[in-house]
Write a protein that holds these residues in place. Sequence first.
Motif, PDB file in Angstrom:
ATOM      1  N   UNK A  34     -15.413  -9.343   9.448  1.00 47.30           N
ATOM      2  CA  UNK A  34     -16.615 -10.115   9.096  1.00 47.30           C
ATOM      3  C   UNK A  34     -16.538  -9.961   7.343  1.00 47.30           C
ATOM      4  N   UNK A  35     -15.576  -9.111   7.013  1.00 50.61           N
ATOM      5  CA  UNK A  35     -15.572  -8.949   5.276  1.00 50.61           C
ATOM      6  C   UNK A  35     -14.565  -9.944   4.769  1.00 50.61           C
ATOM      7  N   UNK A  36     -13.898 -10.646   5.728  1.00 55.50           N
ATOM      8  CA  UNK A  36     -12.741 -11.562   5.365  1.00 55.50           C
ATOM      9  C   UNK A  36     -13.391 -13.087   5.390  1.00 55.50           C
ATOM     10  N   UNK A  37     -13.105 -13.701   4.342  1.00 57.74           N
ATOM     11  CA  UNK A  37     -13.889 -15.173   4.174  1.00 57.74           C
ATOM     12  C   UNK A  37     -13.018 -16.172   5.082  1.00 57.74           C
ATOM     13  N   UNK A 163      -4.192  -4.749   7.982  1.00 57.50           N
ATOM     14  CA  UNK A 163      -3.621  -5.863   8.581  1.00 57.50           C
ATOM     15  C   UNK A 163      -4.264  -7.200   8.465  1.00 57.50           C
ATOM     16  N   UNK A 164      -5.435  -7.105   8.184  1.00 59.19           N
ATOM     17  CA  UNK A 164      -6.440  -8.231   7.650  1.00 59.19           C
ATOM     18  C   UNK A 164      -6.057  -8.683   6.307  1.00 59.19           C
ATOM     19  N   UNK A 165      -5.788  -7.743   5.437  1.00 57.95           N
ATOM     20  CA  UNK A 165      -5.623  -7.932   3.970  1.00 57.95           C
ATOM     21  C   UNK A 165      -4.338  -7.998   3.576  1.00 57.95           C
ATOM     22  N   UNK A 166      -3.367  -7.578   4.331  1.00 60.78           N
ATOM     23  CA  UNK A 166      -1.906  -7.586   4.105  1.00 60.78           C
ATOM     24  C   UNK A 166      -1.258  -8.750   4.876  1.00 60.78           C
ATOM     25  N   UNK A 248     -18.797  -2.428  -4.185  1.00 59.46           N
ATOM     26  CA  UNK A 248     -17.581  -3.068  -4.710  1.00 59.46           C
ATOM     27  C   UNK A 248     -16.504  -1.994  -4.749  1.00 59.46           C
ATOM     28  N   UNK A 249     -16.081  -1.385  -3.552  1.00 63.01           N
ATOM     29  CA  UNK A 249     -15.271  -0.488  -3.545  1.00 63.01           C
ATOM     30  C   UNK A 249     -13.866  -1.396  -3.622  1.00 63.01           C
ATOM     31  N   UNK A 250     -12.651  -0.841  -3.728  1.00 66.49           N
ATOM     32  CA  UNK A 250     -11.296  -1.406  -3.246  1.00 66.49           C
ATOM     33  C   UNK A 250     -11.173  -1.620  -1.724  1.00 66.49           C
ATOM     34  N   UNK A 251     -10.375  -2.388  -1.400  1.00 69.52           N
ATOM     35  CA  UNK A 251      -9.867  -2.625   0.131  1.00 69.52           C
ATOM     36  C   UNK A 251      -9.491  -1.108   0.662  1.00 69.52           C
ATOM     37  N   UNK A 252      -8.469  -0.447  -0.283  1.00 68.95           N
ATOM     38  CA  UNK A 252      -8.187   0.825   0.178  1.00 68.95           C
ATOM     39  C   UNK A 252      -9.115   2.020   0.008  1.00 68.95           C
ATOM     40  N   UNK A 253      -9.872   1.847  -0.820  1.00 67.27           N
ATOM     41  CA  UNK A 253     -10.880   2.865  -0.895  1.00 67.27           C
ATOM     42  C   UNK A 253     -11.922   2.667   0.287  1.00 67.27           C
TER      43      UNK A 253
END
Length: 432
Positions: A34-37, A163-166, A248-253
């Motif tokens: 749900x964080x992925x547009x 997986x989602x952001x890569x 506003x954390x990065x994806x990795x954080x």
Amino acid sequence: MTGAAAVRRWPGVLSLLVIVLISYVDRVNVSVLVTDKAFTDHFGITGDTVAQGALTTLFLAGYGIAAFFLTPLYETVLGVRRGLFVSVGLWALLTVVSPYASGALVLVVCRALLGASEGPLFSLKTMYVREHFPPERAGKPNAVSSMGVSLGTAAGLPLVTYLVYRFDWHASFLLLGLLNAAVGIPLVWLFVKGRGARAGERTSFGQNLKAALRTPRLGVILLIEVATLAYLWGSTAWLPSYLLRERHFSIAAMGAVSSLTFLMSLASGFLGGWLLDRLPARRLPVLFVAGSLGTACCVVFVIGADAAWAAAAGLILANGFWGLQGPAIPTLVQHSAPAGSVGSAYGTVNGVGNLVSALMPTAMGWAIAAGGGNGFGAGFGLLAGTQLVTLACGTWLLLRPAGAQVAASSSSGPASSDSTMECSSLDSNRAS
């Protein structure tokens, strides 16, 4: 049972650990999606926090209903081995078809069916341990197989995020479906054997319900279970979104902080079990009082924190206090339920707890939407509210005489009491 015979059954316990781990990765999948547009645009739920929360709520509703109604069928007709084949096979199928749902409604139906297919898992896990280990040696296999809960949640959030952001959001569904089919089914086939010596002891749905209804202080126990699971499912569903959108954390954080929160609850759960072994039965509610008060204070601190790092530290510490309470819930059931009906009573409590707490992700979504500029603060306020419920119940248990609990515990004899205490204190994160 000889030591060599028990050792031969341990591969089944380790296989159950992996299967539970995979199931909890399934549960956190949508929390990241749900964080992925691209995902929310595809299903028309971008900006609709109520619909996003409903994806988790309907999953948990299916889970709770199945845990309550399907478990007797699995116990009396299928048994452990065949029941796991059915469940894991359905997980794989429903996970693979989910990304190809034609709309949000079909996706919600898939999520509800996926939850229903996972509902009997913990009953099947408990049946395996009961059938292959004597009661006085059930603590360790219960503890090891239940480690999949926190490990799956801790590993699942960063894995699905990667997986989602890569790649894209389809990849998380497809890989999880592959894990279910390629890992879960072979593990059941190779290592989870069929009915054991204790298979004939299974009870019917009617007997389960009657045993649960005879449990003293059932209402208070149910309130604590609902509040504990509501915190778990609410925080799991909205933690990634909070860290990305609000802080506003990065994806990795985000993945690292999400993982640390549940690793902290794993560690504190074992601490809670260690404390339970050293507390008299009448002092058991101390863990509810201390854990809920600490969790609520940490969540309030997170809501008011200005710095992102302070909010992250507060979230990790909050899960530490929350994890302390986990071992005390099954132990409270074991002290309260009639002798010989502990498993049935806890199964019913857990099923009802999951069904009611399933509303929490959607309720938080509504609060976030209604809260405007401080939406996540309003949503996290509900998390603090669950702990106030636990605090009130724990205080009531401390102030009320515990004669009924002690009598129920004593009636099973010293050896039984010691073995059940070991099992419950180690099996800290079983469905919470």
